[in-house]
Motif scaffolding. Structure first.
Motif, PDB file in Angstrom:
ATOM      1  N   ALA A  52       1.166  13.046   2.718  1.00 54.39           N
ATOM      2  CA  ALA A  52       0.439  12.524   1.561  1.00 54.39           C
ATOM      3  C   ALA A  52       1.473  12.105   0.522  1.00 54.39           C
ATOM      4  O   ALA A  52       2.368  12.874   0.170  1.00 54.39           O
ATOM      5  CB  ALA A  52      -0.500  13.567   0.979  1.00 54.39           C
ATOM      6  N   ASN A  53       1.361  10.877   0.057  1.00 54.49           N
ATOM      7  CA  ASN A  53       2.282  10.291  -0.898  1.00 54.49           C
ATOM      8  C   ASN A  53       1.529  10.039  -2.201  1.00 54.49           C
ATOM      9  O   ASN A  53       0.692   9.138  -2.258  1.00 54.49           O
ATOM     10  CB  ASN A  53       2.849   8.987  -0.337  1.00 54.49           C
ATOM     11  CG  ASN A  53       3.842   8.319  -1.249  1.00 54.49           C
ATOM     12  OD1 ASN A  53       4.477   8.961  -2.077  1.00 54.49           O
ATOM     13  ND2 ASN A  53       3.973   7.009  -1.097  1.00 54.49           N
TER      14      ASN A  53
ATOM     15  N   LEU B 159      12.506   9.024   2.551  1.00 54.38           N
ATOM     16  CA  LEU B 159      12.397  10.399   2.091  1.00 54.38           C
ATOM     17  C   LEU B 159      13.193  11.268   3.047  1.00 54.38           C
ATOM     18  O   LEU B 159      12.988  11.209   4.269  1.00 54.38           O
ATOM     19  CB  LEU B 159      10.933  10.851   2.074  1.00 54.38           C
ATOM     20  CG  LEU B 159      10.667  12.335   1.843  1.00 54.38           C
ATOM     21  CD1 LEU B 159      11.004  12.714   0.406  1.00 54.38           C
ATOM     22  CD2 LEU B 159       9.217  12.668   2.154  1.00 54.38           C
ATOM     23  N   ARG B 160      14.105  12.062   2.525  1.00 57.75           N
ATOM     24  CA  ARG B 160      14.897  12.991   3.327  1.00 57.75           C
ATOM     25  C   ARG B 160      14.191  14.339   3.333  1.00 57.75           C
ATOM     26  O   ARG B 160      13.984  14.945   2.290  1.00 57.75           O
ATOM     27  CB  ARG B 160      16.290  13.137   2.724  1.00 57.75           C
ATOM     28  CG  ARG B 160      17.137  14.179   3.389  1.00 57.75           C
ATOM     29  CD  ARG B 160      17.662  13.676   4.691  1.00 57.75           C
ATOM     30  NE  ARG B 160      18.652  14.598   5.202  1.00 57.75           N
ATOM     31  CZ  ARG B 160      18.813  14.806   6.486  1.00 57.75           C
ATOM     32  NH1 ARG B 160      18.095  14.168   7.353  1.00 57.75           N
ATOM     33  NH2 ARG B 160      19.711  15.640   6.900  1.00 57.75           N
TER      34      ARG B 160
ATOM     35  N   ASP C  50       9.587  16.552  -3.995  1.00 55.44           N
ATOM     36  CA  ASP C  50       9.646  15.565  -5.065  1.00 55.44           C
ATOM     37  C   ASP C  50       9.676  14.172  -4.439  1.00 55.44           C
ATOM     38  O   ASP C  50      10.377  13.947  -3.445  1.00 55.44           O
ATOM     39  CB  ASP C  50      10.905  15.757  -5.912  1.00 55.44           C
ATOM     40  CG  ASP C  50      10.905  17.072  -6.679  1.00 55.44           C
ATOM     41  OD1 ASP C  50       9.814  17.657  -6.859  1.00 55.44           O
ATOM     42  OD2 ASP C  50      11.987  17.498  -7.106  1.00 55.44           O
ATOM     43  N   GLY C  51       8.921  13.256  -5.018  1.00 57.11           N
ATOM     44  CA  GLY C  51       8.930  11.877  -4.544  1.00 57.11           C
ATOM     45  C   GLY C  51      10.232  11.199  -4.922  1.00 57.11           C
ATOM     46  O   GLY C  51      10.666  11.279  -6.070  1.00 57.11           O
TER      47      GLY C  51
ATOM     48  N   CYS D  48       6.644   2.536  -0.226  1.00 57.87           N
ATOM     49  CA  CYS D  48       7.203   2.947  -1.512  1.00 57.87           C
ATOM     50  C   CYS D  48       6.752   4.375  -1.829  1.00 57.87           C
ATOM     51  O   CYS D  48       5.568   4.616  -2.021  1.00 57.87           O
ATOM     52  CB  CYS D  48       6.756   2.003  -2.636  1.00 57.87           C
ATOM     53  SG  CYS D  48       7.545   2.418  -4.201  1.00 57.87           S
ATOM     54  N   TRP D  49       7.723   5.297  -1.843  1.00 57.74           N
ATOM     55  CA  TRP D  49       7.414   6.682  -2.179  1.00 57.74           C
ATOM     56  C   TRP D  49       7.161   6.820  -3.671  1.00 57.74           C
ATOM     57  O   TRP D  49       7.774   6.139  -4.477  1.00 57.74           O
ATOM     58  CB  TRP D  49       8.560   7.619  -1.782  1.00 57.74           C
ATOM     59  CG  TRP D  49       8.723   7.775  -0.309  1.00 57.74           C
ATOM     60  CD1 TRP D  49       9.705   7.230   0.463  1.00 57.74           C
ATOM     61  CD2 TRP D  49       7.878   8.497   0.568  1.00 57.74           C
ATOM     62  NE1 TRP D  49       9.513   7.576   1.776  1.00 57.74           N
ATOM     63  CE2 TRP D  49       8.390   8.358   1.867  1.00 57.74           C
ATOM     64  CE3 TRP D  49       6.723   9.249   0.397  1.00 57.74           C
ATOM     65  CZ2 TRP D  49       7.812   8.948   2.983  1.00 57.74           C
ATOM     66  CZ3 TRP D  49       6.136   9.838   1.503  1.00 57.74           C
ATOM     67  CH2 TRP D  49       6.679   9.687   2.777  1.00 57.74           C
ATOM     68  N   THR D  50       6.270   7.738  -4.010  1.00 58.37           N
ATOM     69  CA  THR D  50       6.051   8.059  -5.403  1.00 58.37           C
ATOM     70  C   THR D  50       7.343   8.597  -6.022  1.00 58.37           C
ATOM     71  O   THR D  50       8.210   9.085  -5.303  1.00 58.37           O
ATOM     72  CB  THR D  50       4.916   9.103  -5.568  1.00 58.37           C
ATOM     73  OG1 THR D  50       4.701   9.339  -6.952  1.00 58.37           O
ATOM     74  CG2 THR D  50       5.257  10.424  -4.881  1.00 58.37           C
ATOM     75  N   GLU D  51       7.452   8.524  -7.314  1.00 62.11           N
ATOM     76  CA  GLU D  51       8.577   9.141  -8.019  1.00 62.11           C
ATOM     77  C   GLU D  51       8.150  10.447  -8.685  1.00 62.11           C
ATOM     78  O   GLU D  51       8.922  11.061  -9.400  1.00 62.11           O
ATOM     79  CB  GLU D  51       9.141   8.182  -9.067  1.00 62.11           C
ATOM     80  CG  GLU D  51       9.820   6.978  -8.439  1.00 62.11           C
ATOM     81  CD  GLU D  51      10.420   6.042  -9.469  1.00 62.11           C
ATOM     82  OE1 GLU D  51      10.168   6.213 -10.685  1.00 62.11           O
ATOM     83  OE2 GLU D  51      11.142   5.132  -9.046  1.00 62.11           O
TER      84      GLU D  51
END
Length: 171
Positions: A65-66, A51-52, A44-45, A86-89
């Motif tokens: 891939a984000n 991101l952990r 999950d974004g 910025c990671w996707t949500e």
């Protein structure tokens, strides 16, 4: 997480107690630990910049891939963090191919596993044929000795060793 044991079955150890100990350690730590594996994870974004990963020992990140867009030369940590602008949500919006886990089970962890498996084996031997019966209202449940043996828990001493392999909180 992988279904293979953390280490080879030691001589004289009971296989079911050994596998139960490996499973309990993995559940507590939150990742597979050993052996080293290469796999593709869909995560999950988280939004934000960090991101952990579900790993505490990463040795390679092959691709990221984000939200469907490849990240070239990702900034990652051996402790399981990847940084992005910025990671996707989006749920299941991040795909990471990585190699993680120890080549061999660390010695201190192996000691915990051997001790836990011996406890499970001793509990099974001591309670052979004995079942516990629990009643609550109209319900009665019987638990066999073998099932009770697989429920050998983690002691405070075990947790002390395992905490260094346990995943930390998500940032």
């Amino acid at each position: 997480m992988t279904d293979m044991p953390l280490a080879d079955l030691p001589a004289g150890a009971d296989e079911s107690s050994w596998l139960a100990a490996c499973a309990a350690v993995r559940r507590y730590c939150g990742w597979h630990i050993a052996p080293s594996v290469t796999e593709t994870l869909t995560l999950d974004g988280p939004g934000g910049t960090l991101l952990r990963l579900p790993s505490a020992y990463v040795t390679a990140v092959t691709s990221v891939a984000n939200g469907g867009t490849a990240i070239d030369d990702p900034d990652w940590s051996a402790h399981g963090m990847i940084r992005a602008r910025c990671w996707t949500e989006k749920f299941r919006g991040v795909v990471v191919e990585l190699t993680h886990g120890y080549d061999q089970c660390p010695e201190d962890l192996l000691d915990v596993l051997v001790h836990m498996a011996a406890q499970g084996q001793a509990a099974a031997s001591a309670g052979a044929g004995i079942a516990t019966s629990l009643t609550s209202g109209p319900f009665t449940m019987q638990v066999s000795a073998a099932a009770q043996a697989g429920a050998v828990g983690l002691s405070g001493q075990h947790r002390g060793v395992l905490n260094k392999y346990r995943l930390g909180p998500t940032p």
